[in-house]
Design a protein around this motif. Sequence first.
Motif, PDB file in Angstrom:
ATOM      1  N   LYS A  67      -4.717   6.264  10.309  1.00 63.62           N
ATOM      2  CA  LYS A  67      -3.815   5.299   9.674  1.00 63.62           C
ATOM      3  C   LYS A  67      -3.446   5.724   8.254  1.00 63.62           C
TER       4      LYS A  67
ATOM      5  N   THR B  66       0.270   6.765   6.977  1.00 63.01           N
ATOM      6  CA  THR B  66       0.798   6.071   5.798  1.00 63.01           C
ATOM      7  C   THR B  66       1.385   7.064   4.805  1.00 63.01           C
TER       8      THR B  66
ATOM      9  N   ASP C 103       5.374   7.323   3.763  1.00 60.92           N
ATOM     10  CA  ASP C 103       5.764   7.242   2.354  1.00 60.92           C
ATOM     11  C   ASP C 103       6.562   8.476   1.944  1.00 60.92           C
TER      12      ASP C 103
ATOM     13  N   ILE D  41       5.420  -0.441   4.743  1.00 59.61           N
ATOM     14  CA  ILE D  41       4.484   0.015   5.771  1.00 59.61           C
ATOM     15  C   ILE D  41       3.499  -1.111   6.030  1.00 59.61           C
TER      16      ILE D  41
ATOM     17  N   GLY E 140       0.234  -2.379   7.286  1.00 56.86           N
ATOM     18  CA  GLY E 140      -1.038  -1.702   7.516  1.00 56.86           C
ATOM     19  C   GLY E 140      -1.905  -2.315   8.582  1.00 56.86           C
TER      20      GLY E 140
ATOM     21  N   VAL F 230      -6.347   2.355   1.225  1.00 52.56           N
ATOM     22  CA  VAL F 230      -4.947   2.694   0.982  1.00 52.56           C
ATOM     23  C   VAL F 230      -4.594   2.530  -0.497  1.00 52.56           C
TER      24      VAL F 230
ATOM     25  N   ILE G  16       2.923  -1.508   0.691  1.00 51.12           N
ATOM     26  CA  ILE G  16       2.005  -1.811   1.787  1.00 51.12           C
ATOM     27  C   ILE G  16       2.031  -3.309   2.070  1.00 51.12           C
TER      28      ILE G  16
END
Length: 529
Positions: A30, A34, A38, A45, A47, A63, A73
């Motif tokens: 994950k 991510t 980006d 995004i 999460g 993150v 996020i």
Amino acid sequence: MEGKPQVEIYDTTLRDGAQMEGVNFSLQDKLRITEKLDEMGFHYIEGGWPGANPKDVAFFREVRKLPLKHAKICAFGSTRRADSAVEEDRNIRLLLESEAPVVTIFGKSWTLHVTEALKTTLDENLRMIEDSVSYLRKQGREVIYDAEHFFDGYKADPEYALKTLQVAWEAGARILVLCDTNGGTLPHEVEEVMKVVRERLGKGVPLGIHAHNDSGVAVANSIAAVRMGAVQVQGTVNGYGERCGNANLCTVIPNLWFKMGVASIPEDRIRKLFELSHFVSEIANLRHDDYQPYVGRSAFTHKGGVHASAILRHPATYEHVPPEAVGNQRRILVSDQSGKSNIVYRAKEMGVDLDPKDPRVDALVQKIKEAENFGYQFEGADASFEILLRETLGEKVKFFDLESFRVIVEKRKEENTVTEATVKIRVDEDVVHTVAEGDGPVHALDNALRKALERLYPALKRIRLSDYKVRVLSEKEGTAAKIRVLIQSTDGERVWGTVGVSTNIIEASWEALADSVRYGLWRKLRREK
């Protein structure tokens, strides 16, 4: 992107995409995705759902350590529970504890879900939406409101569905996203409903779209929504998602840019869509869909001779956009439907310039048609085709000749099965006779061939089989059916495919195996020259 209308891209691969059968992202998966999203310039995004599982809790913690440059996020969750105070709601508390700068909250639009799923009143549902959005805004979060089942809810009770949107907007949501959660809405319905929503709420209220693909129109619905003024599209990479999946952002993004003149991610990132698509499928440990628009390996692949001939004159004859625009590449296949243009193009890719008038081209076309009529297929066997091409042109790609082989498979009661292969080959004037065991007939043959050749050709130690596929070509023949074997091999630098066909699976396997070894050795020798 100056002068172009702008649409935000909201990715939910890590949450909705992870709900697809066969997908199970680790925490590291994950985080890697991510960073990639980006890098692509995605705006949002999602999460995961804080509190749903320990992995999502860890994601929101980790993150925060990533130096993201573009994306915000988002934490995803539901409105407060019925008949409870928003300040005391566990779900709302966990959303805040995630420290995500954006919270995407979903609420019920469909009266059926309010009364049957939530077991509450229509008025209480409106208060749940208002309280949740308002409270999160007061805590300093940007709030995206996902109107779950909005289109189904609108069809059942238009006034109530519209009221839920009005309440969310007045409570402070930055954008209202209309969700086709069951995936049963068609594009013309999306346009009709969005027109009413726009008229009722006013043009100053930003709208988004979240489409599922149960009717096969998630991308079309997303495009229809943008046509009606949507400024955010939610979806996933490769269309991953529960049931039939979500809107495929790898299709939505180039459609917006190339077909509608609508910007989303930076133009130079669009050229990395092919890379993104394959990256995510690799992380998900799923075979990539070769037939996916824009980013599939077959998206710009041409098989028919007429098509190939036209493409060589002008690519726009059979390509709606240049493959390079999304990071893909054109492929011309060689098959029984090929003409001279296919052969000339493929030969050029292999460093061989052929004159279409050369009689050897006619001979090669005829050989290919006869081979494919027998059951061979060169689309996944580039090395077998190149061997055929070069030998037709008079080049030797031999290295060894088979004198004979024999395979013995022995099974005794409850003991493990033992497989032994004997291979006799001729290398120039020398005959080499070897025996080897293996985990099955093909493995034993591979070991015996290597044992015979590695002393003479040390480069063989670097070549290994990476994939083995068997296809029954004439199922009605039962155990006497013709078999096609495709073998994929690699030397650590490049991958190549070879093919063998026979009514005997071991013979077909030997043919593909021998071609694989010959090609690998020929390629090594050619590089050294």
